[in-house]
Design a protein around this motif. Structure first.
Motif, short mmCIF file in Angstrom:
data_model
loop_
_atom_site.label_atom_id
_atom_site.label_comp_id
_atom_site.label_asym_id
_atom_site.label_seq_id
_atom_site.Cartn_x
_atom_site.Cartn_y
_atom_site.Cartn_z
N SER A 1 0.85 -1.19 0.00
CA SER A 1 0.00 0.00 0.00
C SER A 1 0.88 1.24 0.00
O SER A 1 2.10 1.15 0.24
CB SER A 1 -0.90 0.01 1.24
OG SER A 1 -0.12 0.21 2.40
N ASP B 1 2.58 1.50 3.29
CA ASP B 1 3.72 0.59 3.42
C ASP B 1 4.96 1.15 2.74
O ASP B 1 6.07 1.08 3.27
CB ASP B 1 3.38 -0.78 2.82
CG ASP B 1 2.37 -1.56 3.65
OD1 ASP B 1 2.32 -1.33 4.87
OD2 ASP B 1 1.63 -2.36 3.06
N SER C 1 -6.24 -1.21 -6.55
CA SER C 1 -7.01 -2.32 -6.00
C SER C 1 -8.45 -2.21 -6.48
O SER C 1 -8.84 -1.24 -7.15
CB SER C 1 -6.98 -2.26 -4.47
OG SER C 1 -7.70 -1.13 -4.00
N GLN D 1 -7.62 1.84 -4.48
CA GLN D 1 -6.46 2.28 -3.70
C GLN D 1 -5.16 1.95 -4.43
O GLN D 1 -5.08 0.94 -5.13
CB GLN D 1 -6.46 1.61 -2.33
CG GLN D 1 -7.67 1.99 -1.48
CD GLN D 1 -7.70 1.23 -0.16
OE1 GLN D 1 -7.27 0.07 -0.09
NE2 GLN D 1 -8.20 1.87 0.89
N ARG D 2 -4.16 2.81 -4.25
CA ARG D 2 -2.87 2.58 -4.89
C ARG D 2 -2.18 1.36 -4.29
O ARG D 2 -2.15 1.19 -3.07
CB ARG D 2 -1.96 3.80 -4.72
CG ARG D 2 -2.37 5.01 -5.54
CD ARG D 2 -1.45 6.18 -5.22
NE ARG D 2 -1.69 7.33 -6.08
CZ ARG D 2 -2.64 8.23 -5.87
NH1 ARG D 2 -3.44 8.11 -4.81
NH2 ARG D 2 -2.80 9.25 -6.70
N ARG D 3 -1.62 0.53 -5.16
CA ARG D 3 -0.82 -0.62 -4.75
C ARG D 3 0.47 -0.62 -5.56
O ARG D 3 0.47 -0.27 -6.75
CB ARG D 3 -1.57 -1.95 -4.99
CG ARG D 3 -2.92 -2.05 -4.33
CD ARG D 3 -2.83 -2.09 -2.82
NE ARG D 3 -2.01 -3.19 -2.32
CZ ARG D 3 -1.83 -3.44 -1.03
NH1 ARG D 3 -2.38 -2.67 -0.10
NH2 ARG D 3 -1.09 -4.47 -0.65
#
Length: 253
Positions: free
Chosen positions: A5, A8, A34, A38-40
């Motif tokens: 994430s 992270d 996701s 959301q950014r991954r």
């Protein structure tokens, strides 16, 4: 590895979420999404981010990095080797400084007189550190200011009072920066926060005496972009301290 994430990535790299979003907006680093949007970040995205940070430390502007990267991968092995060489050189310099300071401290602890060779070594190391810091700042300045801008700054700052000591002035910024950082988080309207703001504004007086409105605006804009250059050099305080000072000023009204 799996995907990370944005939280992270920030925790593992020390970069801010704002910096990651900025790099993405500039097309330098991508991000997966996701199902919830959301950014991954996977291995490819993190490797690309490593390229950007290494090239920034090497002195390249973000525009130059974008041109270098294009749609291709750079030679990661060479980039890592370059970073290793840079860090090794820095470690050697730090080790030399630590050795000299420990020798001086040991002599003082033993109530011994520090010999002239130790004094000379400490002076030499101090001069080397100042030179390295100046060179790092110059890279940042060259990235954001034209030659004409820099000439205008030199002319204006020449109006500082005689006897002004830049090194001592910078040490004061480092001191207040470290004290504010240690005190955070703080209610920006609290007495403690407002006392820091008063001290900060007092420290700005020499600069404000010499600078014009345009220079003050330029400095504010530069510090607003600290995420882009704070890994290369420091003004004596972190982005978190800068953001705190802004909200404390708003709280004062």
């Amino acid at each position: 590895m799996g995907t990370l994430s944005i939280t992270d990535v920030c925790r593992r790299t020390g970069l801010s979420a704002r910096a990651l979003r900025f790099y993405e907006a500039r097309g330098l680093v991508g991000a997966q999404r996701s199902a919830a949007g959301q950014r991954r970040y996977g291995a490819d995205e993190v490797a690309r981010l490593h390229q950007v940070t290494v090239l920034k430390r090497a002195g390249f502007s973000l525009a130059q990095i974008g041109a270098l990267q294009g749609d291709r991968w750079l030679d990661l092995d060479r980039l890592i080797a370059t970073q290793l060489a840079d860090l090794t050189a820095r470690r050697a310099s730090i080790d030399d400084a630590l050795a000299g300071l420990r020798a001086a401290q040991a002599a003082l602890t033993a109530d011994a007189t520090i010999d002239i060779d130790t004094f000379c070594a400490l002076i030499r190391q101090g001069e080397k550190t100042v030179t390295e810091q100046t060179a790092a700042w110059q890279k940042v300045v060259d990235r954001y200011y034209t030659t004409e801008d820099q000439a205008r700054w030199r002319e204006k700052m020449g109006a500082l009072p005689s006897g002004f000591d830049p090194a001592a002035y910078q040490a004061k910024w480092a001191d207040i920066g470290s004290r504010i950082a240690a005190a955070l988080p703080l209610d920006p309207a609290s007495d403690a926060a407002q006392a820091y703001l008063t001290e900060w504004n007092a420290l700005l007086k020499p600069f404000n005496m010499a600078a014009d409105a345009r220079m003050r605006t330029e400095v504010f804009a530069l510090y607003e972009r600290m995420d882009e250059w704070s890994t290369e050099t420091t003004p004596g305080f972190t982005k978190a301290v800068w953001d705190f000072i802004k909200v404390a000023a708003v709280a004062r009204g």
